[in-house]
Design a protein around this motif. Structure first.
Motif, mmCIF file in Angstrom:
data_model
loop_
_atom_site.group_PDB
_atom_site.id
_atom_site.type_symbol
_atom_site.label_atom_id
_atom_site.label_comp_id
_atom_site.label_asym_id
_atom_site.label_seq_id
_atom_site.Cartn_x
_atom_site.Cartn_y
_atom_site.Cartn_z
ATOM 1 N N LYS B 49 -3.581 -85.317 -21.909
ATOM 2 C CA LYS B 49 -2.228 -85.817 -22.028
ATOM 3 C C LYS B 49 -1.932 -86.802 -20.899
ATOM 4 O O LYS B 49 -2.495 -86.699 -19.802
ATOM 5 N N TYR B 50 -1.046 -87.742 -21.227
ATOM 6 C CA TYR B 50 -0.563 -88.697 -20.234
ATOM 7 C C TYR B 50 0.929 -88.453 -20.026
ATOM 8 O O TYR B 50 1.723 -88.539 -20.964
ATOM 9 N N LEU B 51 1.260 -88.160 -18.773
ATOM 10 C CA LEU B 51 2.678 -88.001 -18.426
ATOM 11 C C LEU B 51 3.135 -89.115 -17.498
ATOM 12 O O LEU B 51 4.227 -89.671 -17.648
ATOM 13 N N SER B 52 2.291 -89.420 -16.504
ATOM 14 C CA SER B 52 2.600 -90.494 -15.547
ATOM 15 C C SER B 52 1.359 -90.742 -14.715
ATOM 16 O O SER B 52 0.349 -90.050 -14.863
ATOM 17 N N GLY B 53 1.427 -91.747 -13.826
ATOM 18 C CA GLY B 53 0.325 -91.993 -12.915
ATOM 19 C C GLY B 53 -0.758 -92.850 -13.527
ATOM 20 O O GLY B 53 -0.477 -93.773 -14.285
ATOM 21 N N SER B 54 -1.997 -92.542 -13.188
ATOM 22 C CA SER B 54 -3.124 -93.336 -13.656
ATOM 23 C C SER B 54 -3.123 -93.447 -15.174
ATOM 24 O O SER B 54 -2.930 -92.460 -15.884
ATOM 25 N N THR B 55 -3.358 -94.654 -15.639
ATOM 26 C CA THR B 55 -3.327 -94.866 -17.086
ATOM 27 C C THR B 55 -4.597 -94.380 -17.768
ATOM 28 O O THR B 55 -4.639 -94.275 -18.991
ATOM 29 N N LEU B 56 -5.638 -94.099 -17.000
ATOM 30 C CA LEU B 56 -6.870 -93.552 -17.564
ATOM 31 C C LEU B 56 -6.837 -92.039 -17.370
ATOM 32 O O LEU B 56 -6.821 -91.538 -16.249
ATOM 33 N N VAL B 57 -6.843 -91.338 -18.476
ATOM 34 C CA VAL B 57 -6.718 -89.887 -18.440
ATOM 35 C C VAL B 57 -8.014 -89.254 -18.915
ATOM 36 O O VAL B 57 -8.531 -89.629 -19.966
ATOM 37 N N LYS B 58 -8.514 -88.325 -18.149
ATOM 38 C CA LYS B 58 -9.735 -87.624 -18.550
ATOM 39 C C LYS B 58 -9.379 -86.249 -19.092
ATOM 40 O O LYS B 58 -8.506 -85.562 -18.551
#
Lengths: 115, 116
Positions: B49-58
């Motif tokens: 999931k992407y919530l905030s911060g780095s746009t690359l999510v592992k």
């Protein structure tokens, strides 16, 4: 195993009937969500309960209702069933009430067939 | 309201090949983005999931996704797939902005089939 249990796994019933689907959330989770998955509509959010109270409503029909009990298990009641209600019904749970942020843990689903 | 479009309903690939599952969203406000996987006869499981911060999510199982705000996309990638990755993958979006009671809106799903 997500820790979310749903009963029954399969349900076959006739049009016009009423059924109840049951969900037990993961230990410690306060929110329960219900989803309907069908071929034509995809995965649709129905309703969310948080600690016994309704928190959010989605595309839930008036013939459908749900509740969450003090022990946090939830039931989804489907009445006056129609052929189009045939679908896979998922329950999910999360630790708090922030549906838009928290990880939701899904149960294995109840497959409902209305004949 | 938010909406999600998964651009491919089915993606066949050979084992050990790379794969990209495409997801575009539509929203007039900031969003949170998710990828869930559904293995046959099972419920959904969060991949990342992407919530905030780095746009690359592992995420789990070697998957990663990149949030691209300008293109309103959140494509899922894996450099080398296994037979066990055969499943249906769902992209989901919720309304962003601090604490959120917002519901998840799911895409129609992409069936990934990995061939030996």
């Amino acid at each position: 195993d997500s820790g979310v249990t749903q009963t029954p796994k399969h349900l076959i019933t006739a049009t016009g009937q009423r059924v109840t689907l049951r969900c037990s959330p993961r230990s410690g989770d306060l929110s329960v969500y219900w989803y309907q998955q069908s071929l034509d509509q995809g995965l649709q959010f129905l309703i969310q309960y948080y600690n016994g109270e309704e928190r959010a409503k989605g595309n839930i029909l008036e013939r459908f209702s749900a509740q969450q009990f003090p022990d946090l298990h939830s039931e989804l009641n489907l009445s006056s069933l129609e052929l189009g209600d045939s679908a896979l019904y998922f329950c999910a749970s999360s630790v708090g009430g922030l549906a838009g942020i928290e990880t939701q843990y899904f149960g294995p689903g109840t497959r409902l067939l209305v004949l | 309201a938010q909406s999600v479009t998964q651009l491919d309903s089915q993606v066949p690939v050979f084992e050990e090949a790379p794969v990209e599952l495409r997801c575009n969203y539509s929203s007039s406000v900031s969003v949170y983005l998710f990828w869930y996987v559904q293995y046959p006869n099972q419920g959904l499981q969060l991949l990342l999931k992407y919530l905030s911060g780095s746009t690359l999510v592992k995420g789990i199982n070697g998957f990663e996704a990149e949030f691209n705000k300008s293109q309103t996309s959140f494509h899922l990638r894996k450099p080398s797939v296994h037979i066990s990755d055969t499943a249906e993958y769902f992209c989901a979006v919720s309304r962003g902005g601090g604490t959120s009671y917002g519901k998840l809106t799911f895409g129609q799903g992409t069936i990934l089939t990995v061939h030996p």
